[in-house]
Design a protein around this motif. Structure first.
Motif, PDB file in Angstrom:
ATOM      1  N   THR A 331      20.911  61.523  46.805  1.00  0.00           N
ATOM      2  CA  THR A 331      19.838  60.745  47.435  1.00  0.00           C
ATOM      3  C   THR A 331      20.157  60.433  48.888  1.00  0.00           C
ATOM      4  O   THR A 331      19.260  60.422  49.736  1.00  0.00           O
ATOM      5  CB  THR A 331      19.564  59.456  46.648  1.00  0.00           C
ATOM      6  OG1 THR A 331      20.751  58.664  46.571  1.00  0.00           O
ATOM      7  CG2 THR A 331      19.089  59.777  45.235  1.00  0.00           C
ATOM      8  N   ASP A 332      21.427  60.182  49.204  1.00  0.00           N
ATOM      9  CA  ASP A 332      21.803  60.023  50.619  1.00  0.00           C
ATOM     10  C   ASP A 332      21.567  61.330  51.372  1.00  0.00           C
ATOM     11  O   ASP A 332      21.107  61.325  52.526  1.00  0.00           O
ATOM     12  CB  ASP A 332      23.271  59.598  50.740  1.00  0.00           C
ATOM     13  CG  ASP A 332      23.480  58.107  50.495  1.00  0.00           C
ATOM     14  OD1 ASP A 332      22.477  57.380  50.346  1.00  0.00           O
ATOM     15  OD2 ASP A 332      24.652  57.674  50.443  1.00  0.00           O
ATOM     16  N   MET A 335      17.859  61.766  52.149  1.00  0.00           N
ATOM     17  CA  MET A 335      17.416  60.943  53.276  1.00  0.00           C
ATOM     18  C   MET A 335      17.851  61.568  54.601  1.00  0.00           C
ATOM     19  O   MET A 335      17.073  61.628  55.563  1.00  0.00           O
ATOM     20  CB  MET A 335      18.008  59.529  53.138  1.00  0.00           C
ATOM     21  CG  MET A 335      17.372  58.494  54.049  1.00  0.00           C
ATOM     22  SD  MET A 335      15.694  58.055  53.567  1.00  0.00           S
ATOM     23  CE  MET A 335      14.761  58.646  54.971  1.00  0.00           C
ATOM     24  N   THR A 339      15.190  63.371  57.306  1.00  0.00           N
ATOM     25  CA  THR A 339      15.169  62.810  58.663  1.00  0.00           C
ATOM     26  C   THR A 339      15.423  63.901  59.695  1.00  0.00           C
ATOM     27  O   THR A 339      14.750  63.975  60.734  1.00  0.00           O
ATOM     28  CB  THR A 339      16.226  61.696  58.790  1.00  0.00           C
ATOM     29  OG1 THR A 339      15.935  60.666  57.842  1.00  0.00           O
ATOM     30  CG2 THR A 339      16.214  61.091  60.190  1.00  0.00           C
ATOM     31  N   MET A 360      10.168  62.541  54.101  1.00  0.00           N
ATOM     32  CA  MET A 360      11.118  61.527  54.554  1.00  0.00           C
ATOM     33  C   MET A 360      10.789  60.171  53.950  1.00  0.00           C
ATOM     34  O   MET A 360      11.687  59.438  53.493  1.00  0.00           O
ATOM     35  CB  MET A 360      11.121  61.433  56.080  1.00  0.00           C
ATOM     36  CG  MET A 360      12.188  60.476  56.622  1.00  0.00           C
ATOM     37  SD  MET A 360      12.238  60.378  58.424  1.00  0.00           S
ATOM     38  CE  MET A 360      10.863  59.268  58.705  1.00  0.00           C
ATOM     39  N   ARG A 361       9.496  59.816  53.897  1.00  0.00           N
ATOM     40  CA  ARG A 361       9.108  58.535  53.307  1.00  0.00           C
ATOM     41  C   ARG A 361       9.417  58.507  51.816  1.00  0.00           C
ATOM     42  O   ARG A 361       9.821  57.472  51.271  1.00  0.00           O
ATOM     43  CB  ARG A 361       7.615  58.278  53.545  1.00  0.00           C
ATOM     44  CG  ARG A 361       7.279  57.946  54.996  1.00  0.00           C
ATOM     45  CD  ARG A 361       5.819  57.564  55.184  1.00  0.00           C
ATOM     46  NE  ARG A 361       4.911  58.703  55.089  1.00  0.00           N
ATOM     47  CZ  ARG A 361       4.113  58.973  54.052  1.00  0.00           C
ATOM     48  NH1 ARG A 361       4.124  58.175  52.984  1.00  0.00           N
ATOM     49  NH2 ARG A 361       3.305  60.021  54.070  1.00  0.00           N
ATOM     50  N   GLU A 362       9.233  59.640  51.164  1.00  0.00           N
ATOM     51  CA  GLU A 362       9.495  59.698  49.728  1.00  0.00           C
ATOM     52  C   GLU A 362      10.988  59.658  49.421  1.00  0.00           C
ATOM     53  O   GLU A 362      11.413  59.062  48.418  1.00  0.00           O
ATOM     54  CB  GLU A 362       8.875  60.963  49.142  1.00  0.00           C
ATOM     55  CG  GLU A 362       7.358  60.937  49.141  1.00  0.00           C
ATOM     56  CD  GLU A 362       6.722  62.216  48.636  1.00  0.00           C
ATOM     57  OE1 GLU A 362       5.535  62.176  48.291  1.00  0.00           O
ATOM     58  OE2 GLU A 362       7.424  63.253  48.574  1.00  0.00           O
ATOM     59  N   LYS A 364      13.273  57.981  50.736  1.00  0.00           N
ATOM     60  CA  LYS A 364      13.860  56.647  50.822  1.00  0.00           C
ATOM     61  C   LYS A 364      13.941  55.955  49.467  1.00  0.00           C
ATOM     62  O   LYS A 364      14.950  55.312  49.132  1.00  0.00           O
ATOM     63  CB  LYS A 364      13.064  55.785  51.806  1.00  0.00           C
ATOM     64  CG  LYS A 364      13.649  54.403  52.037  1.00  0.00           C
ATOM     65  CD  LYS A 364      15.065  54.494  52.608  1.00  0.00           C
ATOM     66  CE  LYS A 364      15.896  53.273  52.301  1.00  0.00           C
ATOM     67  NZ  LYS A 364      17.309  53.446  52.708  1.00  0.00           N
ATOM     68  N   GLN A 367      16.985  56.374  47.045  1.00  0.00           N
ATOM     69  CA  GLN A 367      18.223  55.617  47.249  1.00  0.00           C
ATOM     70  C   GLN A 367      18.172  54.242  46.578  1.00  0.00           C
ATOM     71  O   GLN A 367      19.170  53.535  46.552  1.00  0.00           O
ATOM     72  CB  GLN A 367      18.485  55.431  48.741  1.00  0.00           C
ATOM     73  CG  GLN A 367      18.753  56.727  49.500  1.00  0.00           C
ATOM     74  CD  GLN A 367      18.937  56.478  50.985  1.00  0.00           C
ATOM     75  OE1 GLN A 367      18.047  55.944  51.659  1.00  0.00           O
ATOM     76  NE2 GLN A 367      20.081  56.858  51.510  1.00  0.00           N
ATOM     77  N   THR A 372      20.451  50.974  42.873  1.00  0.00           N
ATOM     78  CA  THR A 372      20.596  51.280  44.289  1.00  0.00           C
ATOM     79  C   THR A 372      21.903  52.018  44.543  1.00  0.00           C
ATOM     80  O   THR A 372      22.821  52.007  43.706  1.00  0.00           O
ATOM     81  CB  THR A 372      20.600  49.986  45.130  1.00  0.00           C
ATOM     82  OG1 THR A 372      21.795  49.242  44.815  1.00  0.00           O
ATOM     83  CG2 THR A 372      19.371  49.134  44.854  1.00  0.00           C
TER      84      THR A 372
END
Length: 390
Positions: A331-332, A335, A339, A360-362, A364, A367, A372
């Motif tokens: 997930t990192d 992102m 980006t 990009m919005r998705e 996030k 994470q 988390t």
């Protein structure tokens, strides 16, 4: 502009059946999912008919036993299916992962009678599931949940509020964790609750920065009556059931993240090869070539990590630490890759005419969901150094 079809990933699948399965998934993604993804995400439309199609195609119960209506596929294959679906549209890929998570408790801890009564419809009968653990005041500290289930003869009455529920209000069934005993993890029990149960209502869906086509809503339980025959596992076993489901679910999130990242790389590479500046494709410039190389490396590393964890699971070996690592890294990586994809496209990447801004919005949310990434680091550290001594 519509999403371009990604270049097929060269996958190492264990059987001819699994290879044929991936071909089917790609065909469905290309024909039914990808062409409508951008428009339906913009308008917030939930594609229920896609999930119906996936169920009819045998894709909603892949990692479960065939005798219960599942697909008898190893997790190694199931996760690669999720990746393909998420690359086409995260609302669909993540939705399949959540549905699988909602089925896990009954499949792993239910009685044979419960499984025979419910699993065939849950896995291949067109039903869609959701998972109810989080609450407004119980997120990372899930063991502090306060939704209560109180005995009433042969039934239970469930009262409380669940939060951040993917498919909240549209699911046909919910796996619900509720408190039946003392405070703490040992006082929690799991239940299978029908989506149309009297007293169960959904709030207005949350307004989110991404995944607008996937409804996320609070669920209110006002004395919802559930027979004891829908209790999953023993009383007080619910938190154990929840954690086991989350270990598997984290691998689903990791696979979805790599799907999103792969879609972003495909878009960035196609743009870089076609866009010319100073008389050359921008893919000729070293600074950008290095960005693309780093993006591809993160994706390959993440894919290898989630598949390694899946193979441990398939072999019946412990995989909790590796699942947390995969969820954290993938997930990192998603992102970072999305980006960078926006950066490769420059001003165009910042517009809705190209899908990278949506990706990009998705990325996030990946994470955040199912623990988390800060929680994943805690899980990994506990495996390495033991519980905290404070």
């Amino acid at each position: 502009m519509t999403d371009r079809a990604p270049q097929p990933v060269d996958r190492q699948l264990p059987t001819e059946e699994s290879r044929d399965l991936l071909v089917l998934v790609r065909e469905i993604a290309q024909r039914e999912i990808r062409p409508r993804a951008a428009e339906e995400e913009e308008t917030g439309r939930f594609p229920r008919e896609v999930f119906t199609l996936l169920s009819e195609s045998g894709l909603l119960g892949l990692p479960y036993a065939g005798e219960s209506g599942g697909g008898d596929q190893p997790y190694e294959v199931y996760l690669q299916v999720l990746e393909e679906l998420a690359a086409a549209r995260l609302t669909v890929g993540l939705g399949v992962s959540v549905h699988s998570l909602a089925c896990h408790g009954l499949a792993a801890y239910g009685t044979k009678e419960q499984q025979a009564a419910h699993l065939p419809d849950m896995l291949g009968g067109g039903l869609l599931g959701a998972y109810c653990l989080s609450e407004p005041a119980a997120g990372s500290d899930a063991a502090s949940l306060t939704t209560k289930a109180v005995r009433d003869g042969d039934d239970w009455l469930i009262t409380g509020t669940k939060a951040w529920i993917t498919h909240g209000g549209v699911a046909d069934f919910y796996t619900v964790l509720a408190r039946t005993g003392a405070p703490g993890a040992k006082g929690i029990t799991a239940f299978l609750v029908p989506g149309d149960a009297p007293g169960l209502t959904a709030a207005v869906p949350e307004k989110k920065m991404g995944m607008k086509g996937s409804p996320t809503a609070q669920l209110h339980f006002d004395g919802v009556r559930v027979p004891d025959s829908r209790r999953i596992g023993e009383e007080g076993q619910g938190f154990t059931i929840a954690l086991a489901a989350l270990d598997a679910g984290r691998l689903g999130i990791a696979a979805c993240a790599i799907g999103v990242a792969q879609a972003a790389l495909d878009e960035a590479l196609a743009y870089a090869l076609g866009r010319k500046q100073f008389g050359h494709p921008i893919a000729d410039f070293q600074g950008l070539r290095f960005m693309l190389a780093d993006m591809a490396t993160k994706i390959e590393a993440g894919r290898a990590l989630y598949l390694a964890a899946a193979r441990l699971r398939d072999a019946g070996k412990p995989f909790s630490r590796q699942a947390a690592m995969a969820k954290l890294f993938c997930t990192d990586a998603a992102m970072a890759v999305t980006t960078d994809a926006v950066q490769v496209l420059g001003g165009y990447g910042y517009t809705a005419d190209f899908p990278v801004e949506r990706l990009m919005r998705e990325a996030k949310v990946l994470q955040i969901v199912e623990g988390t990434n800060q929680i994943q680091r805690m899980v990994i550290a506990r495996h390495l150094a033991g519980p905290e001594t404070r």
